[in-house]
Design a protein around this motif. Structure first.
Motif, mmCIF file in Angstrom:
data_model
loop_
_atom_site.group_PDB
_atom_site.id
_atom_site.type_symbol
_atom_site.label_atom_id
_atom_site.label_comp_id
_atom_site.label_asym_id
_atom_site.label_seq_id
_atom_site.Cartn_x
_atom_site.Cartn_y
_atom_site.Cartn_z
ATOM 1 N N GLY A 176 0.805 -1.208 0.000
ATOM 2 C CA GLY A 176 0.000 0.000 0.000
ATOM 3 C C GLY A 176 0.837 1.257 0.000
ATOM 4 O O GLY A 176 2.070 1.208 -0.042
ATOM 5 N N ALA A 177 0.165 2.374 0.047
ATOM 6 C CA ALA A 177 0.848 3.670 0.079
ATOM 7 C C ALA A 177 0.010 4.633 0.909
ATOM 8 O O ALA A 177 -1.179 4.813 0.626
ATOM 9 N N PRO A 178 0.590 5.221 1.951
ATOM 10 C CA PRO A 178 -0.180 6.178 2.761
ATOM 11 C C PRO A 178 -0.567 7.402 1.938
ATOM 12 O O PRO A 178 0.279 8.027 1.302
ATOM 13 N N THR A 179 -1.845 7.718 1.930
ATOM 14 C CA THR A 179 -2.370 8.808 1.105
ATOM 15 C C THR A 179 -3.268 9.701 1.953
ATOM 16 O O THR A 179 -4.187 9.212 2.614
ATOM 17 N N ARG A 180 -3.000 10.977 1.946
ATOM 18 C CA ARG A 180 -3.830 11.929 2.686
ATOM 19 C C ARG A 180 -5.042 12.292 1.838
ATOM 20 O O ARG A 180 -4.903 12.676 0.674
ATOM 21 N N VAL A 181 -6.232 12.162 2.417
ATOM 22 C CA VAL A 181 -7.468 12.387 1.666
ATOM 23 C C VAL A 181 -8.262 13.513 2.323
ATOM 24 O O VAL A 181 -8.484 13.498 3.535
ATOM 25 N N ARG A 182 -8.687 14.465 1.519
ATOM 26 C CA ARG A 182 -9.568 15.546 1.972
ATOM 27 C C ARG A 182 -10.937 15.358 1.330
ATOM 28 O O ARG A 182 -11.041 14.994 0.164
ATOM 29 N N MET A 183 -11.995 15.654 2.089
ATOM 30 C CA MET A 183 -13.352 15.543 1.557
ATOM 31 C C MET A 183 -14.221 16.624 2.180
ATOM 32 O O MET A 183 -14.321 16.721 3.401
ATOM 33 N N ARG A 184 -14.826 17.434 1.328
ATOM 34 C CA ARG A 184 -15.698 18.490 1.831
ATOM 35 C C ARG A 184 -16.877 17.897 2.584
ATOM 36 O O ARG A 184 -17.333 16.800 2.291
#
Length: 237
Positions: A176-184
């Motif tokens: 896997g790969a750590p991914t920062r996710v933003r969601m309104r």
């Protein structure tokens, strides 16, 4: 006790039977078990299922459609003979639009949403799977692994999700790969309205892993500050 056997289908077209056994302890007053049958079933299945005690999963939870289900609600210590009797009685009502009944201590329901299928064959499949788990419950294999920790934060516009740095090495070792996710906030609300719980999907987004790969790592646990605000899948202990 809430025992649910479900014939489910994944977005990729895979199909299988998932069985979940929940126990309530003292969490559900006996009065709920005495409500009218539809109310008892709705209250327990939708609002107070209890704590997951055991499961057998053909497909990884999250994003699957339910094609048929058999639900049984009873006290935690209900003898299996009572469940078997309720199942036999419910099977005799499969010509009804949505068979439901209460027999002694057990409230039960069967539903199928694929016209043309053999209702008796589908019912027997689910009943057999439900009773098999009830006779020999076992904790799901993924519970032996420590879940990944996912940080839940927010700013003025929306949610921010990220895997804790301490889990990055383990995540990368699994591919896997750590991914920062933003969601309104509004997007999150719309997503929940269409797809239900957000966290099973967030867990895949922030790890870049499939549900099956993530489950092998023990799933994910979501934190706001030091408080646990969610788990995928829900744990029995």
């Amino acid at each position: 006790m809430y025992l649910s056997a479900q014939r489910v289908r994944s977005p990729r077209g895979e199909s299988g039977v998932n069985v979940l056994l929940f126990r309530h302890g003292e969490a559900v007053p006996g009065a709920i078990l005495g409500l009218p049958v539809p109310e008892t079933l709705a209250r327990v299945s939708q609002q107070q299922p209890g704590k997951l005690f055991a499961s057998r999963l053909a497909l990884t939870p999250g994003g699957n459609s339910v094609e048929a289900f058999l639900d049984l609600v009873a006290p935690d210590d209900a003898p299996i003979e009572r469940l078997e009797a309720a199942i036999v009685a419910l099977r005799s009502r499969l010509d009804e639009e949505r068979p439901q009944l209460r027999l002694d201590l057990v409230t039960a329901e069967f539903s199928m949403n694929r016209p043309g299928e053999d209702a008796h064959a589908r019912f027997d499949e689910l009943a057999s799977a439900a009773l098999e788990l009830y006779r020999a419950p076992a904790s799901p294999a993924w519970e032996a692994a420590v879940p990944l920790s996912v940080r839940v934060e927010h700013d003025e516009e929306g949610w921010i999700f990220s895997v804790e740095a301490a889990d990055h090495e383990r995540l990368r070792a699994a591919g896997g790969a750590p991914t920062r996710v933003r969601m309104r906030f509004d997007v999150a609300d719309d997503f929940r309205a269409m797809h239900g719980n957000l966290y099973p999907h967030v867990a895949q987004w922030v790890t870049s892993l499939s549900a099956e790969q993530l489950l092998a790592l023990g799933g994910a646990r979501f934190f706001e500050g030091e408080q646990i605000v969610g788990e995928w899948p829900r744990r029995t202990r």
